[in-house]
Design a protein around this motif. Structure first.
Motif, PDB file in Angstrom:
ATOM      1  N   ALA A 159       0.839  -1.201   0.000  1.00 30.62           N
ATOM      2  CA  ALA A 159       0.000   0.000   0.000  1.00 30.62           C
ATOM      3  C   ALA A 159       0.875   1.253   0.000  1.00 30.62           C
ATOM      4  O   ALA A 159       0.596   2.222  -0.716  1.00 30.62           O
ATOM      5  N   ARG A 160       1.928   1.229   0.790  1.00 30.53           N
ATOM      6  CA  ARG A 160       2.867   2.360   0.833  1.00 30.53           C
ATOM      7  C   ARG A 160       3.478   2.590  -0.551  1.00 30.53           C
ATOM      8  O   ARG A 160       3.593   3.728  -1.014  1.00 30.53           O
ATOM      9  N   HIS A 161       3.876   1.527  -1.220  1.00 28.41           N
ATOM     10  CA  HIS A 161       4.478   1.640  -2.542  1.00 28.41           C
ATOM     11  C   HIS A 161       3.473   2.192  -3.554  1.00 28.41           C
ATOM     12  O   HIS A 161       3.800   3.080  -4.357  1.00 28.41           O
ATOM     13  N   ALA A 162       2.239   1.687  -3.500  1.00 27.78           N
ATOM     14  CA  ALA A 162       1.214   2.126  -4.452  1.00 27.78           C
ATOM     15  C   ALA A 162       0.883   3.604  -4.273  1.00 27.78           C
ATOM     16  O   ALA A 162       0.770   4.349  -5.255  1.00 27.78           O
ATOM     17  N   ILE A 163       0.743   4.033  -3.034  1.00 30.96           N
ATOM     18  CA  ILE A 163       0.381   5.426  -2.767  1.00 30.96           C
ATOM     19  C   ILE A 163       1.543   6.358  -3.085  1.00 30.96           C
ATOM     20  O   ILE A 163       1.342   7.472  -3.604  1.00 30.96           O
ATOM     21  N   SER A 164       2.764   5.935  -2.794  1.00 31.23           N
ATOM     22  CA  SER A 164       3.924   6.801  -3.034  1.00 31.23           C
ATOM     23  C   SER A 164       4.162   7.058  -4.515  1.00 31.23           C
ATOM     24  O   SER A 164       4.860   8.008  -4.883  1.00 31.23           O
ATOM     25  N   LYS A 165       3.598   6.222  -5.378  1.00 33.08           N
ATOM     26  CA  LYS A 165       3.722   6.457  -6.817  1.00 33.08           C
ATOM     27  C   LYS A 165       2.747   7.535  -7.289  1.00 33.08           C
ATOM     28  O   LYS A 165       2.880   8.040  -8.407  1.00 33.08           O
ATOM     29  N   LYS A 166       1.795   7.894  -6.431  1.00 31.21           N
ATOM     30  CA  LYS A 166       0.768   8.862  -6.816  1.00 31.21           C
ATOM     31  C   LYS A 166       0.947  10.219  -6.145  1.00 31.21           C
ATOM     32  O   LYS A 166       0.512  11.241  -6.668  1.00 31.21           O
ATOM     33  N   ILE A 167       1.548  10.227  -4.949  1.00 29.93           N
ATOM     34  CA  ILE A 167       1.705  11.477  -4.210  1.00 29.93           C
ATOM     35  C   ILE A 167       3.115  11.564  -3.644  1.00 29.93           C
ATOM     36  O   ILE A 167       3.786  10.553  -3.442  1.00 29.93           O
ATOM     37  N   THR A 168       3.563  12.779  -3.377  1.00 28.39           N
ATOM     38  CA  THR A 168       4.902  12.975  -2.806  1.00 28.39           C
ATOM     39  C   THR A 168       4.847  13.262  -1.308  1.00 28.39           C
ATOM     40  O   THR A 168       5.878  13.259  -0.635  1.00 28.39           O
ATOM     41  N   SER A 169       3.653  13.525  -0.791  1.00 22.08           N
ATOM     42  CA  SER A 169       3.507  13.764   0.647  1.00 22.08           C
ATOM     43  C   SER A 169       2.104  13.350   1.078  1.00 22.08           C
ATOM     44  O   SER A 169       1.172  13.322   0.271  1.00 22.08           O
ATOM     45  N   LEU A 170       1.986  13.012   2.353  1.00 16.64           N
ATOM     46  CA  LEU A 170       0.706  12.636   2.945  1.00 16.64           C
ATOM     47  C   LEU A 170       0.453  13.573   4.118  1.00 16.64           C
ATOM     48  O   LEU A 170       1.308  13.736   4.990  1.00 16.64           O
ATOM     49  N   ASP A 171      -0.724  14.197   4.120  1.00 17.02           N
ATOM     50  CA  ASP A 171      -1.019  15.178   5.167  1.00 17.02           C
ATOM     51  C   ASP A 171      -1.666  14.580   6.405  1.00 17.02           C
ATOM     52  O   ASP A 171      -1.489  15.098   7.513  1.00 17.02           O
ATOM     53  N   LEU A 172      -2.396  13.494   6.217  1.00 21.46           N
ATOM     54  CA  LEU A 172      -3.193  12.955   7.326  1.00 21.46           C
ATOM     55  C   LEU A 172      -3.232  11.435   7.277  1.00 21.46           C
ATOM     56  O   LEU A 172      -3.516  10.852   6.231  1.00 21.46           O
ATOM     57  N   LEU A 173      -2.948  10.829   8.409  1.00 25.74           N
ATOM     58  CA  LEU A 173      -3.105   9.385   8.568  1.00 25.74           C
ATOM     59  C   LEU A 173      -4.073   9.134   9.708  1.00 25.74           C
ATOM     60  O   LEU A 173      -3.839   9.597  10.835  1.00 25.74           O
ATOM     61  N   ILE A 174      -5.154   8.417   9.413  1.00 28.18           N
ATOM     62  CA  ILE A 174      -6.095   8.017  10.454  1.00 28.18           C
ATOM     63  C   ILE A 174      -6.010   6.506  10.608  1.00 28.18           C
ATOM     64  O   ILE A 174      -6.445   5.749   9.735  1.00 28.18           O
ATOM     65  N   ASN A 175      -5.419   6.077  11.722  1.00 30.92           N
ATOM     66  CA  ASN A 175      -5.309   4.653  12.019  1.00 30.92           C
ATOM     67  C   ASN A 175      -6.617   4.190  12.655  1.00 30.92           C
ATOM     68  O   ASN A 175      -6.778   4.198  13.881  1.00 30.92           O
ATOM     69  N   ASN A 176      -7.538   3.802  11.789  1.00 33.80           N
ATOM     70  CA  ASN A 176      -8.889   3.466  12.222  1.00 33.80           C
ATOM     71  C   ASN A 176      -9.147   1.957  12.308  1.00 33.80           C
ATOM     72  O   ASN A 176      -9.978   1.511  13.093  1.00 33.80           O
ATOM     73  N   ALA A 177      -8.443   1.172  11.508  1.00 32.61           N
ATOM     74  CA  ALA A 177      -8.696  -0.266  11.465  1.00 32.61           C
ATOM     75  C   ALA A 177      -8.469  -0.897  12.838  1.00 32.61           C
ATOM     76  O   ALA A 177      -7.485  -0.615  13.510  1.00 32.61           O
ATOM     77  N   GLY A 178      -9.401  -1.743  13.234  1.00 35.71           N
ATOM     78  CA  GLY A 178      -9.271  -2.414  14.523  1.00 35.71           C
ATOM     79  C   GLY A 178     -10.218  -3.585  14.611  1.00 35.71           C
ATOM     80  O   GLY A 178     -11.183  -3.682  13.846  1.00 35.71           O
ATOM     81  N   ILE A 179      -9.946  -4.485  15.540  1.00 33.58           N
ATOM     82  CA  ILE A 179     -10.824  -5.630  15.759  1.00 33.58           C
ATOM     83  C   ILE A 179     -11.172  -5.721  17.236  1.00 33.58           C
ATOM     84  O   ILE A 179     -10.406  -5.298  18.103  1.00 33.58           O
ATOM     85  N   LEU A 180     -12.330  -6.279  17.505  1.00 28.17           N
ATOM     86  CA  LEU A 180     -12.761  -6.498  18.890  1.00 28.17           C
ATOM     87  C   LEU A 180     -12.124  -7.756  19.469  1.00 28.17           C
ATOM     88  O   LEU A 180     -11.766  -7.815  20.643  1.00 28.17           O
ATOM     89  N   GLY A 181     -11.980  -8.777  18.624  1.00 24.62           N
ATOM     90  CA  GLY A 181     -11.476 -10.058  19.103  1.00 24.62           C
ATOM     91  C   GLY A 181     -12.623 -10.931  19.569  1.00 24.62           C
ATOM     92  O   GLY A 181     -13.762 -10.484  19.713  1.00 24.62           O
ATOM     93  N   SER A 182     -12.335 -12.178  19.775  1.00 26.79           N
ATOM     94  CA  SER A 182     -13.375 -13.121  20.185  1.00 26.79           C
ATOM     95  C   SER A 182     -13.797 -12.870  21.632  1.00 26.79           C
ATOM     96  O   SER A 182     -13.005 -12.420  22.461  1.00 26.79           O
ATOM     97  N   LEU A 183     -15.057 -13.139  21.906  1.00 24.24           N
ATOM     98  CA  LEU A 183     -15.615 -12.968  23.248  1.00 24.24           C
ATOM     99  C   LEU A 183     -15.979 -14.329  23.823  1.00 24.24           C
ATOM    100  O   LEU A 183     -16.273 -15.261  23.080  1.00 24.24           O
ATOM    101  N   PRO A 184     -15.965 -14.462  25.150  1.00 21.27           N
ATOM    102  CA  PRO A 184     -15.613 -13.460  26.159  1.00 21.27           C
ATOM    103  C   PRO A 184     -14.105 -13.241  26.228  1.00 21.27           C
ATOM    104  O   PRO A 184     -13.332 -14.015  25.666  1.00 21.27           O
ATOM    105  N   GLN A 185     -13.703 -12.176  26.959  1.00 21.55           N
ATOM    106  CA  GLN A 185     -12.290 -11.863  27.120  1.00 21.55           C
ATOM    107  C   GLN A 185     -11.931 -11.785  28.603  1.00 21.55           C
ATOM    108  O   GLN A 185     -11.205 -10.901  29.054  1.00 21.55           O
ATOM    109  N   ASP A 186     -12.453 -12.730  29.357  1.00 24.97           N
ATOM    110  CA  ASP A 186     -12.196 -12.745  30.796  1.00 24.97           C
ATOM    111  C   ASP A 186     -10.693 -12.895  31.056  1.00 24.97           C
ATOM    112  O   ASP A 186     -10.054 -13.831  30.550  1.00 24.97           O
ATOM    113  N   PRO A 187     -10.112 -12.009  31.854  1.00 23.68           N
ATOM    114  CA  PRO A 187      -8.664 -12.035  32.074  1.00 23.68           C
ATOM    115  C   PRO A 187      -8.138 -13.348  32.658  1.00 23.68           C
ATOM    116  O   PRO A 187      -6.994 -13.725  32.390  1.00 23.68           O
ATOM    117  N   ALA A 188      -8.952 -14.043  33.428  1.00 20.05           N
ATOM    118  CA  ALA A 188      -8.484 -15.262  34.084  1.00 20.05           C
ATOM    119  C   ALA A 188      -8.516 -16.484  33.173  1.00 20.05           C
ATOM    120  O   ALA A 188      -7.959 -17.529  33.519  1.00 20.05           O
TER     121      ALA A 188
END
Length: 242
Positions: free
Chosen positions: A69-98
Motif C-alpha cells: 500500500a505504501r508503494h502504491a500510494i507513493s507512486k501517486k503522491i509525494t507527501s501525505l497530510d493525514l493518517l487516520i489509524n482506524n482499522a481495529g478488531i474487537l477479538g473473540s468474546l468473552p475476554q475474561d482475564p483469568a
C-alpha cells in the motif's frame, strides 16, 4: 489539495470519515483489507458526487500488505497530510482475564497495536514531507486506566483481557510518538465514543455520523493544535484521563 489515508475505511465510522473529509476537499485513500469492498465504498461515494477518492488494499496485520500500500500510494503522491489509524478488531468474546489465552490476546494486539505502529512507520516518510502532518490513532474509552479504576464510571464493568488493553497500549505509543515528533506533527488518540456499529452489534448510543465528525475535528487541526492528548466524544470537555 490535502491528502489522507484512512485504514478500515470501507464501512462504518471509517467510511463516514472518508465522506466527510472528501467534502472538506481532501483526496482520501480508503484503506480496506478487502479491495473489492473498498472499491464498492469508493463507488458509493462517487455516486454522491465526491470524486477525490481511491481505494487501496491494506491489511494492517500484514507487513507485506502495508508495504504494498505504501508503494502504491507513493507512486501517486509525494507527501501525505493525514493518517487516520482506524482499522481495529474487537477479538473473540468473552475476554475474561483469568481464562483468555494469550494467542487470542496477541491476535487483537497484532491489529490494534502492532498493526497501527507498522502502518505509521511505513507512511512516516510521506507524512514528514507534509507542511502540517497529522496522525489520529482511533482509540476507545475502554483504554483509560484511570476510568477503569473508578467504580462510578459508567463503563466500569466493561473490562477484558484483549480489546481494552490493546487500546491502552496504543494510547501509550501515541504519547511517546507525539513527544518525539512534537515540533512538526500533531498526533492524538481520539475515541469516537460508544457508537452503534457492526463492531458492537449496534448497541452503542452514538451515531456513525457524529462519531466521524468527532474524528474529523481532530484530524483537521492546525499546526497550533493539541498533540499527545486523549480525546473522547463521551468525555466531559472531550478529554479523558489516561
Amino acid at each position: 489539495m490535502k491528502t489522507a489515508l484512512i485504514t478500515g475505511a470501507n464501512k462504518s465510522i471509517g467510511f463516514e470519515t472518508a465522506r466527510q473529509l472528501a467534502k472538506k476537499g481532501y483526496f482520501v485513500y480508503l484503506g480496506s483489507r478487502d479491495i473489492k469492498k473498498g472499491e464498492e465504498a469508493v463507488a458509493q461515494l462517487k455516486g454522491e458526487g465526491l470524486t477525490q477518492l481511491e481505494a487501496v488494499q491494506i491489511d494492517v496485520s500484514n507487513k507485506e500488505s502495508i508495504n504494498a500500500a505504501r508503494h502504491a500510494i507513493s507512486k501517486k503522491i509525494t507527501s501525505l497530510d493525514l493518517l487516520i489509524n482506524n482499522a481495529g478488531i474487537l477479538g473473540s468474546l468473552p475476554q475474561d482475564p483469568a481464562t483468555t489465552e494469550t494467542a487470542k490476546i496477541r491476535e487483537v494486539f497484532d491489529t490494534n497495536f502492532f498493526g497501527t505502529i507498522d502502518v505509521t512507520l511505513a507512511f512516516l516518510d510521506l507524512l514528514r514531507k507534509s507542511v502540517q502532518p497529522v496522525i489520529v490513532n482511533v482509540t476507545s474509552g475502554l483504554a483509560s486506566l484511570t476510568n477503569h479504576s473508578d467504580p462510578s464510571w459508567q463503563y466500569y464493568a466493561f473490562k477484558g483481557a484483549s480489546y481494552g488493553p490493546s487500546k491502552t497500549a496504543l494510547n501509550a505509543y501515541t504519547i511517546a510518538l507525539a513527544y518525539e515528533l512534537r515540533d512538526t506533527f500533531r498526533i492524538n488518540a481520539v475515541d469516537p465514543g460508544y457508537t452503534a456499529t457492526d463492531f458492537n452489534q449496534h448497541h452503542g448510543h452514538g451515531s456513525v455520523e457524529g462519531a466521524a465528525e468527532f474524528l474529523v475535528k481532530y484530524a483537521t487541526i492546525g499546526a497550533d493544535g493539541p498533540t499527545g492528548k486523549y480525546f473522547s466524544r463521551d468525555a466531559e470537555g472531550e478529554v479523558y484521563p489516561w
